[in-house]
Design a protein around this motif. Sequence first.
Motif, PDB file in Angstrom:
ATOM      1  N   ASP A  39      -3.795  34.998  19.024  1.00  0.00           N
ATOM      2  CA  ASP A  39      -4.586  36.217  19.186  1.00  0.00           C
ATOM      3  C   ASP A  39      -3.927  37.444  18.572  1.00  0.00           C
ATOM      4  O   ASP A  39      -4.464  38.542  18.628  1.00  0.00           O
ATOM      5  N   GLY A  40      -2.731  37.276  17.975  1.00  0.00           N
ATOM      6  CA  GLY A  40      -2.041  38.395  17.357  1.00  0.00           C
ATOM      7  C   GLY A  40      -1.472  39.390  18.343  1.00  0.00           C
ATOM      8  O   GLY A  40      -0.942  40.437  17.946  1.00  0.00           O
ATOM      9  N   VAL A  41      -1.551  39.097  19.656  1.00  0.00           N
ATOM     10  CA  VAL A  41      -1.095  40.022  20.692  1.00  0.00           C
ATOM     11  C   VAL A  41      -0.078  39.368  21.618  1.00  0.00           C
ATOM     12  O   VAL A  41       0.963  39.949  21.947  1.00  0.00           O
ATOM     13  N   THR A  42      -0.350  38.149  22.030  1.00  0.00           N
ATOM     14  CA  THR A  42       0.532  37.427  22.941  1.00  0.00           C
ATOM     15  C   THR A  42       1.845  37.068  22.252  1.00  0.00           C
ATOM     16  O   THR A  42       1.848  36.567  21.126  1.00  0.00           O
ATOM     17  N   VAL A  46       8.257  31.930  23.685  1.00  0.00           N
ATOM     18  CA  VAL A  46       8.567  30.866  24.639  1.00  0.00           C
ATOM     19  C   VAL A  46       7.927  29.556  24.205  1.00  0.00           C
ATOM     20  O   VAL A  46       8.560  28.492  24.232  1.00  0.00           O
ATOM     21  N   ALA A  47       6.665  29.606  23.774  1.00  0.00           N
ATOM     22  CA  ALA A  47       5.975  28.398  23.316  1.00  0.00           C
ATOM     23  C   ALA A  47       6.651  27.812  22.080  1.00  0.00           C
ATOM     24  O   ALA A  47       6.820  26.589  21.967  1.00  0.00           O
ATOM     25  N   GLY A  67      -2.904  26.624  11.048  1.00  0.00           N
ATOM     26  CA  GLY A  67      -3.617  27.547  10.171  1.00  0.00           C
ATOM     27  C   GLY A  67      -4.892  28.083  10.764  1.00  0.00           C
ATOM     28  O   GLY A  67      -5.939  28.050  10.114  1.00  0.00           O
ATOM     29  N   ASN A  68      -4.830  28.579  11.983  1.00  0.00           N
ATOM     30  CA  ASN A  68      -6.058  29.064  12.602  1.00  0.00           C
ATOM     31  C   ASN A  68      -5.909  30.443  13.219  1.00  0.00           C
ATOM     32  O   ASN A  68      -6.560  30.762  14.208  1.00  0.00           O
ATOM     33  N   GLY A  69      -5.014  31.284  12.663  1.00  0.00           N
ATOM     34  CA  GLY A  69      -4.918  32.628  13.189  1.00  0.00           C
ATOM     35  C   GLY A  69      -3.528  33.205  13.114  1.00  0.00           C
ATOM     36  O   GLY A  69      -2.654  32.695  12.407  1.00  0.00           O
ATOM     37  N   VAL A  70      -3.319  34.286  13.885  1.00  0.00           N
ATOM     38  CA  VAL A  70      -2.069  35.031  13.866  1.00  0.00           C
ATOM     39  C   VAL A  70      -1.313  34.763  15.164  1.00  0.00           C
ATOM     40  O   VAL A  70      -1.816  35.037  16.268  1.00  0.00           O
ATOM     41  N   LEU A  93       3.847  36.313  13.042  1.00  0.00           N
ATOM     42  CA  LEU A  93       3.988  37.770  12.978  1.00  0.00           C
ATOM     43  C   LEU A  93       5.073  38.247  13.937  1.00  0.00           C
ATOM     44  O   LEU A  93       5.076  37.883  15.121  1.00  0.00           O
ATOM     45  N   ALA A  94       5.991  39.089  13.442  1.00  0.00           N
ATOM     46  CA  ALA A  94       7.075  39.605  14.278  1.00  0.00           C
ATOM     47  C   ALA A  94       6.535  40.577  15.323  1.00  0.00           C
ATOM     48  O   ALA A  94       5.711  41.440  15.035  1.00  0.00           O
ATOM     49  N   ASN A  95       7.019  40.418  16.549  1.00  0.00           N
ATOM     50  CA  ASN A  95       6.662  41.320  17.639  1.00  0.00           C
ATOM     51  C   ASN A  95       7.151  42.734  17.301  1.00  0.00           C
ATOM     52  O   ASN A  95       8.338  42.927  16.994  1.00  0.00           O
TER      53      ASN A  95
END
Length: 459
Positions: A39-42, A46-47, A67-70, A93-95
């Motif tokens: 979701d590009g936010v979470t 950890v995962a 390959g299904n998102g950020v 994507l880096a936090n």
Amino acid sequence: MKNFKSVLSLFFLVLMVSCKVGTNTEKLFNIVDYGAVADGVTDNAVAIKKAIDACARSGGGKVIIPGNGVFLSGPFDLVSEMELHVEAGGTLLANPDTSVYVKSAFRENQGEGTVWIGGENLHDVAITGLGIIDGNGIKFMGEELEDSYELLPFEVKDPRPHVLTLVNVHKIRIENVTFRNSAYWTVHLIGCDDGVINGVTIDNSLKIRNSDGIDLDHSKNIRISNCNIKSGDDSICLKNRREFKEYGGCENIVVTNCLMSSRSCAFKIGSENMDTIQNVTVNNCTILESNRGIGIQNRDEGVVQNVLFSNIIVESRFFSDVWWGKSEPIYITAYRRANIDHKDAGWRFPEGATEGFVGQVNDITFRNIQCRSENGIYVSAESPDKINHILFDGVSVVLNRVTAYEGGIYDRRPCEGEGLVKAKTSAFFIDNANDVLVRDCDIRLGANPPLNMGELVHR
């Protein structure tokens, strides 16, 4: 004969089934199966760590960023016999939260960034795929200026994350993946041996200072090929930082078929070099829209020797004083480092010393290089014995003005003494060097020659 054909058919059937089974039994660890959310936010750190731990427990395998998102993530470390695979259409994507970055990229020296993707004392590590690893760099910047971003102040630790920092790793493969938008250095290999970087794209903002493309630090036997690198700072840089002195020199490096662009220097050796950099070949490359093209910048006690540059196109131009360089298409300097009050000043000289000295630059060849620039080739040292045996063979220089900068200046920074030196523009400006041979070279003036022209070859 019929029985023979039946046996042969059965043999090939068994072989095909075996190959199919072998392919399907590859150990795969999809981060979604361990709780990652695209979701590009979470923060999925950890995962991702759970997937990597499962990979390690199984003896190695492929950790997949699908390959299904950020997939946003904080810091994590790779393990031996692991392939981090970013599928096409997927982005890691880096936090942007600076509080999650706690590990210094340079050990006790905390003033030069942190680690996002790391790994130390490993073997057989790969990063592959057609996806994107995004450093989220602009989120770590201050105000946007005319040709750069303002750097945010800090007290002890610069929180800007380096994208990839690998220390003492044997056998590395980085292929096809795209790195972009780094807040600091992008790919930093320290004390590494036997590495291949092939088909990689690095697409950093040209306004982010310190956003190097690839830095080889105390590393050996590294091949870089078929890469496209755009970076605010050096595109490819070889060095020996003092923080990692136990790993010895940087040597046996091959760079070929690369496209580079930089606001600083596209291919650079130095400035940090407390050991030896040697046996380097750079061939069949194109350098466009850069401040400097090729630079050897020795500022410490280390030696640079046995380097060959061949079949290279260099296009350079002026940028502001924010960036080191003054449009020198080729640049060789050897000056001792200045003792200044700087964020990492305590790490610039040998332990206990308050000043340093500079080592030699020896046996450097430039063959079949085409340069088009607002300034000329610059060779300069604090004393003639510091630069020896330099060959320019079949090098062409076209001097042509493309910006409104006045010119008539060369850049020695960082050095003891005068950093920006005013001098007439020459195609070859050679100052304080031994045995510099200019052979079968071509010098021309473009439609808009520099305003401060001097003699074409200055010695």
